[in-house]
Design a protein around this motif. Sequence first.
Motif, PDB file in Angstrom:
ATOM      1  N   HIS A   6       0.862  -1.192   0.000  1.00  0.00           N
ATOM      2  CA  HIS A   6       0.000   0.000   0.000  1.00  0.00           C
ATOM      3  C   HIS A   6       0.892   1.233   0.000  1.00  0.00           C
ATOM      4  N   LYS A   7       0.505   2.241  -0.764  1.00  0.00           N
ATOM      5  CA  LYS A   7       1.213   3.519  -0.693  1.00  0.00           C
ATOM      6  C   LYS A   7       0.196   4.600  -0.336  1.00  0.00           C
ATOM      7  N   TYR A   8       0.531   5.411   0.651  1.00  0.00           N
ATOM      8  CA  TYR A   8      -0.375   6.498   1.062  1.00  0.00           C
ATOM      9  C   TYR A   8       0.272   7.844   0.803  1.00  0.00           C
ATOM     10  N   ARG A 154      10.329  14.979  -6.540  1.00  0.00           N
ATOM     11  CA  ARG A 154       9.010  15.231  -5.969  1.00  0.00           C
ATOM     12  C   ARG A 154       8.009  14.189  -6.462  1.00  0.00           C
ATOM     13  N   GLY A 155       7.181  13.742  -5.529  1.00  0.00           N
ATOM     14  CA  GLY A 155       6.218  12.695  -5.863  1.00  0.00           C
ATOM     15  C   GLY A 155       6.848  11.312  -5.904  1.00  0.00           C
ATOM     16  N   GLY A 156       8.092  11.216  -5.427  1.00  0.00           N
ATOM     17  CA  GLY A 156       8.870   9.986  -5.595  1.00  0.00           C
ATOM     18  C   GLY A 156       8.397   8.791  -4.781  1.00  0.00           C
ATOM     19  N   SER A 157       7.505   9.006  -3.836  1.00  0.00           N
ATOM     20  CA  SER A 157       7.043   7.865  -3.040  1.00  0.00           C
ATOM     21  C   SER A 157       6.281   6.854  -3.893  1.00  0.00           C
ATOM     22  N   ASP A 158       5.634   7.329  -4.953  1.00  0.00           N
ATOM     23  CA  ASP A 158       4.965   6.394  -5.865  1.00  0.00           C
ATOM     24  C   ASP A 158       5.994   5.416  -6.431  1.00  0.00           C
ATOM     25  N   THR A 159       7.117   5.977  -6.848  1.00  0.00           N
ATOM     26  CA  THR A 159       8.166   5.142  -7.427  1.00  0.00           C
ATOM     27  C   THR A 159       8.741   4.191  -6.389  1.00  0.00           C
TER      28      THR A 159
HETATM   29 MG    MG Z   1       1.834  12.133  -5.058  1.00  0.00          MG
END
Ligand code: MG
Length: 422
Positions: A6-8, A154-159
């Motif tokens: 899961h990613k939040y 930025r937004g790297g948690s998706d990756t």
């Molecule tokens: Mg994001």
Amino acid sequence: MSLIVHKYGGTSMGSTDRIKNVAKRVAKWSRAGYQMVVVPSAMSGETNRLLGLAKELAPSSASMSYQRELDMLASTGEQASSALLAIALQAEGVESVSYAGWQLPIRTNSAFTKARIESIEDKRVMADLDKGKVVIITGFQGVDEHSNITTLGRGGSDTSAVAIAAALKASECLIYTDVDGVYTTDPRVVPEAKRLLTISFEEMLEMASMGSKVLQIRSVEFAGKYKVPLRVLSSFTPWDIDLTEEARSGTLISFEEDEKMEQAIVSGIAFNRDEAKISVLGVPDKPGIAYQILGAVAQANIEVDMIIQNISRDGKTDFSFTVHRNDHAKTLDLLKSQVIPELGAAEVVGDTKICKVSIVGIGMRSHVGVASKMFKTLSEEGINIQMISTSEIKTSVVIDEKYMELAVRALHKTFDLDQDKA
Ligand code: MG
Ligand code: ASP
């Protein structure tokens, strides 16, 4: 027992109440028998806050030593949210442990603030999962070969989440966010936009690169490369909704094209205002000019998107291309100071008031006339097209930025995207 990641996102982790909700949702999945790995973003606003503090002390600089410290700093946002989630899970009675990227480690190259993941060591995670623990891993970060902390952009948690899912061979990676899926276009521009139940990985790549900010584009590339089934879904549904229902909600980014029985020709309309147009006018038309212009631009590390060269007249031609708006001034300077004097071109002009609008769909491969339908719609709205580019599954145009919303709405309608699909 299947393993799920899961990613939040930051909004989902935005307060202790919201973290409690995330913990309850994760606990539900864990109790249902799934092995759970969770990758959180920093609490919303935290990354900006941290980077803002740095700027207060010293203006941003491209120097390696400054960039290194930015990563050291920004990575703490995810470290805090991960620990908080572990504490919340423990309070729910679920055994849980959090790790920062460097502790596993998640190895990256040394490109601070935009590092790329090279490998993920899974031993510790697997051992904890075998003991029945929920494992929380910080998003957005890793460590380079010299033990420097790095971040992924930025937004790297998706990756991070997708890479972790790939490394652990998870059966699915669920990206919980503040929207409930991927839409035919941005619902703020077209209220009739519809959620897509599935979208192919290739279409998603085009949509993501084009300003549908749902997923960091690199995460989609990663999912494509490693065939990680990816789902985007809302973290704002009640945590106690039926798990089977939840597991089917949102939008599935799929790899099997024939999964969609009735393939829409166009799946979505993407747009962005992030680009600027540069035109070099009156260039002597001879071999090597494209290289002279674009080679210099590439050497300055500026990415070019669309390119057009006109036919020549009296031995002179015009040459236009687009760059990111942030690179507009830099590109103009570069061309004026270096390239133009060497090339003997007449003039360089820039235009930042443009936007790019694209129609995207794998159905375009097997249908003709799709692009011309797009051009017809724009002409009926009186919108002038400045540049065009096409690929197998996408047609993009550059137009005046003030017509962006009009164009997106008209195209959404032309391609029947506001109709409910049974
Ligand atoms: Mg994001
Ligand atoms: N916290 C980081 C950011 O704001 C990474 C992420 O949220 O994915 O960009």
